[in-house]
Design a protein around this motif. Structure first.
Motif, PDB file in Angstrom:
ATOM      1  N   UNK A   1     -20.354  47.989   5.499  1.00  0.00           N
ATOM      2  CA  UNK A   1     -20.581  48.053   4.051  1.00  0.00           C
ATOM      3  C   UNK A   1     -19.431  48.716   3.302  1.00  0.00           C
ATOM      4  N   UNK A   2     -18.620  49.487   3.997  1.00  0.00           N
ATOM      5  CA  UNK A   2     -17.566  50.235   3.309  1.00  0.00           C
ATOM      6  C   UNK A   2     -16.160  49.865   3.778  1.00  0.00           C
ATOM      7  N   UNK A   3     -16.047  48.836   4.608  1.00  0.00           N
ATOM      8  CA  UNK A   3     -14.740  48.412   5.107  1.00  0.00           C
ATOM      9  C   UNK A   3     -14.265  47.183   4.344  1.00  0.00           C
ATOM     10  N   UNK A   4     -13.101  47.291   3.729  1.00  0.00           N
ATOM     11  CA  UNK A   4     -12.543  46.183   2.962  1.00  0.00           C
ATOM     12  C   UNK A   4     -11.919  45.135   3.883  1.00  0.00           C
ATOM     13  N   UNK A   5     -11.984  43.877   3.425  1.00  0.00           N
ATOM     14  CA  UNK A   5     -11.201  42.826   4.061  1.00  0.00           C
ATOM     15  C   UNK A   5      -9.796  42.910   3.482  1.00  0.00           C
ATOM     16  N   UNK A   6      -8.800  43.045   4.327  1.00  0.00           N
ATOM     17  CA  UNK A   6      -7.442  43.266   3.837  1.00  0.00           C
ATOM     18  C   UNK A   6      -6.399  42.764   4.826  1.00  0.00           C
ATOM     19  N   UNK A   7      -5.171  42.683   4.349  1.00  0.00           N
ATOM     20  CA  UNK A   7      -4.025  42.373   5.198  1.00  0.00           C
ATOM     21  C   UNK A   7      -3.253  43.667   5.435  1.00  0.00           C
ATOM     22  N   UNK A   8      -3.076  44.006   6.686  1.00  0.00           N
ATOM     23  CA  UNK A   8      -2.337  45.219   7.045  1.00  0.00           C
ATOM     24  C   UNK A   8      -0.968  44.787   7.560  1.00  0.00           C
ATOM     25  N   UNK A   9       0.075  45.225   6.870  1.00  0.00           N
ATOM     26  CA  UNK A   9       1.438  44.823   7.204  1.00  0.00           C
ATOM     27  C   UNK A   9       2.133  45.962   7.948  1.00  0.00           C
ATOM     28  N   UNK A  10       2.716  45.636   9.096  1.00  0.00           N
ATOM     29  CA  UNK A  10       3.402  46.627   9.927  1.00  0.00           C
ATOM     30  C   UNK A  10       4.897  46.301   9.944  1.00  0.00           C
ATOM     31  N   UNK A  11       5.721  47.250   9.525  1.00  0.00           N
ATOM     32  CA  UNK A  11       7.162  47.012   9.459  1.00  0.00           C
ATOM     33  C   UNK A  11       7.802  47.022  10.846  1.00  0.00           C
ATOM     34  N   UNK A  12       8.862  46.202  10.973  1.00  0.00           N
ATOM     35  CA  UNK A  12       9.658  46.197  12.189  1.00  0.00           C
ATOM     36  C   UNK A  12      10.945  46.989  11.979  1.00  0.00           C
ATOM     37  N   UNK A  13      11.851  46.875  12.944  1.00  0.00           N
ATOM     38  CA  UNK A  13      13.107  47.637  12.889  1.00  0.00           C
ATOM     39  C   UNK A  13      14.266  46.709  13.232  1.00  0.00           C
ATOM     40  N   UNK A  14      15.320  46.757  12.424  1.00  0.00           N
ATOM     41  CA  UNK A  14      16.518  45.975  12.698  1.00  0.00           C
ATOM     42  C   UNK A  14      17.324  46.635  13.812  1.00  0.00           C
ATOM     43  N   UNK A  15      17.551  45.879  14.903  1.00  0.00           N
ATOM     44  CA  UNK A  15      18.431  46.319  15.978  1.00  0.00           C
ATOM     45  C   UNK A  15      19.747  45.566  15.802  1.00  0.00           C
ATOM     46  N   UNK A  16      20.803  46.256  15.443  1.00  0.00           N
ATOM     47  CA  UNK A  16      22.046  45.571  15.090  1.00  0.00           C
ATOM     48  C   UNK A  16      22.757  44.962  16.296  1.00  0.00           C
ATOM     49  N   UNK A  17      22.564  45.508  17.467  1.00  0.00           N
ATOM     50  CA  UNK A  17      23.102  44.897  18.668  1.00  0.00           C
ATOM     51  C   UNK A  17      24.599  44.619  18.597  1.00  0.00           C
ATOM     52  N   UNK A  18      25.010  43.558  19.329  1.00  0.00           N
ATOM     53  CA  UNK A  18      26.435  43.221  19.400  1.00  0.00           C
ATOM     54  C   UNK A  18      26.668  41.721  19.243  1.00  0.00           C
ATOM     55  N   UNK A  19      25.657  40.973  18.803  1.00  0.00           N
ATOM     56  CA  UNK A  19      25.780  39.516  18.768  1.00  0.00           C
ATOM     57  C   UNK A  19      26.171  38.975  17.395  1.00  0.00           C
ATOM     58  N   UNK A  20      26.431  39.880  16.444  1.00  0.00           N
ATOM     59  CA  UNK A  20      26.918  39.461  15.108  1.00  0.00           C
ATOM     60  C   UNK A  20      28.278  40.100  14.888  1.00  0.00           C
ATOM     61  N   UNK A  21      29.263  39.225  14.619  1.00  0.00           N
ATOM     62  CA  UNK A  21      30.604  39.705  14.323  1.00  0.00           C
ATOM     63  C   UNK A  21      31.024  39.289  12.922  1.00  0.00           C
ATOM     64  N   UNK A  22      32.211  39.626  12.559  1.00  0.00           N
ATOM     65  CA  UNK A  22      32.733  39.207  11.266  1.00  0.00           C
ATOM     66  C   UNK A  22      32.945  37.695  11.264  1.00  0.00           C
ATOM     67  N   UNK A  23      32.537  37.071  10.163  1.00  0.00           N
ATOM     68  CA  UNK A  23      32.640  35.607  10.070  1.00  0.00           C
ATOM     69  C   UNK A  23      34.090  35.167  10.105  1.00  0.00           C
TER      70      UNK A  23
END
Length: 338
Positions: A314-336
């Motif tokens: 009776x007191x719980x709302x229906x909702x969307x719960x959004x969980x943030x992720x984390x950017x891992x910069x790694x080594x697979x992107x270089x300068x264009x």
């Protein structure tokens, strides 16, 4: 394990007083209540499941509906990690878990009927075809449901922040000078893909970047061979991309194999990014630039929301719960290199 009667004798109180203490009733003193609770933990008292079920009209059993179209089952790293987070929180709150399927022994049944047969108090649904009539029936039924990575009007859902995830990847790629950015995305029939693809198009539009025909291609999640084939198609173009986004870290391996088969280097000749932040993404050489999804938090939030819906409808709302992720910069992107 001791009985309630033995616990009562140890504490020098009646069985009724023990019951009231363990159920947090207010008509006994706090000192008595705390004394009984501490003794219960010390002596290893656990309430009988059948008796508790009769008293509360709940089974303390939660169903898990998990049907992986790639047939990877619990080796599916992302959803297995989400379910582990769910399991930890559910067990912490005194609930057991049952996997829901279409079979009881040799008899074929619907998902809904299996839930009723197992007398589950609620169901978490993850990684299924939500257009399946049996899934639709379960969502429309009287059993509390929470979905993972899918939005449905009848129930709450817990989702990774796919919009922000793609935006973070695109911003990082853009900062490294990339303008010809292709996207091999997952199946279009999922809310996850729709959110990610919309975020990709929105970024390209806001930065006045042209998207050539066939720069955006649909492949199955976790499908290495499809990712390889589409990478081949992109690299064969007269205007090949300088960076390719993949639907997930596993599918990306197919693209990486095709790139290396051409004696191209990552990231010197072409940049690539994945999604999920799987364990393998950080073991590859080079380490992948990817989004690590907070699987433990997604599972925990799904369990908390479902148990709240079960215990406090009776007191719980229906909702969307959004969980943030984390950017891992790694080594697979270089300068264009344009």
């Amino acid at each position: 394990m001791i009985s309630m009667k033995e616990l009562a004798q140890h504490c020098g109180v009646s069985v009724a007083t023990v019951s009231k203490a363990l159920n947090d009733q207010n008509d006994i003193g706090e000192s008595t209540k705390n004394k009984i609770k501490k003794a219960a933990v010390k002596l290893g008292y656990y309430p009988n499941a059948a008796a508790r079920s009769l008293k509360t009209n709940r089974s303390y059993n939660i169903g898990v509906l998990f049907v992986d179209e790639a047939n990877s089952g619990l080796t599916h790293e992302y959803f297995a990690a989400v379910l582990e987070g769910f399991k930890v929180e559910a067990e912490k709150q005194g609930y057991d878990i049952t996997f829901i399927n279409r079979q009881i022994g040799t008899q074929k049944v619907s998902y809904y009927d299996h839930c009723k047969y197992r007398n589950v108090d609620g169901v978490v649904i993850a990684c299924v075809n939500f257009d399946n009539p049996e899934v639709i029936d379960l969502l429309a039924g009287d059993i509390p449901v929470v979905t993972v990575d899918h939005i449905h009007e009848n129930c709450s859902s817990v989702l990774s922040d796919n919009i922000k995830g793609i935006q973070s990847l695109m911003e990082y790629v853009y900062e490294n000078g990339h303008r010809r950015i292709a996207y091999i995305h997952g199946q279009m029939n999922t809310a996850v893909t729709k959110a990610r693809l919309t975020s990709y198009y929105r970024f390209m539009e806001s930065n006045d970047l042209h998207i050539p025909d066939r720069y955006v291609l649909e492949a199955d999640y976790l499908d290495v061979s499809q990712a390889m084939a589409y990478t081949r198609e992109l690299l064969d173009r007269k205007d090949p991309p300088t960076c390719i986004l993949y639907p997930d870290d596993t599918a990306l391996i197919g693209g990486l194999n095709e790139i290396r088969a051409r004696n191209l280097r990552v990231p010197e000749d072409i940049s690539i990014v994945g999604y999920d932040g799987s364990r393998i993404s950080q073991l590859l050489n080079p380490k992948l630039t990817t989004i690590r999804q907070d699987t433990a938090a997604i599972g925990m939030q799904a369990a908390k929301k479902l148990i709240s819906t079960i215990e406090k409808p009776k007191t719980t709302f229906t909702e969307q719960i959004i969980v943030e992720g984390e950017l891992l910069k790694g080594e697979s992107v270089g300068k264009a290199n344009i």
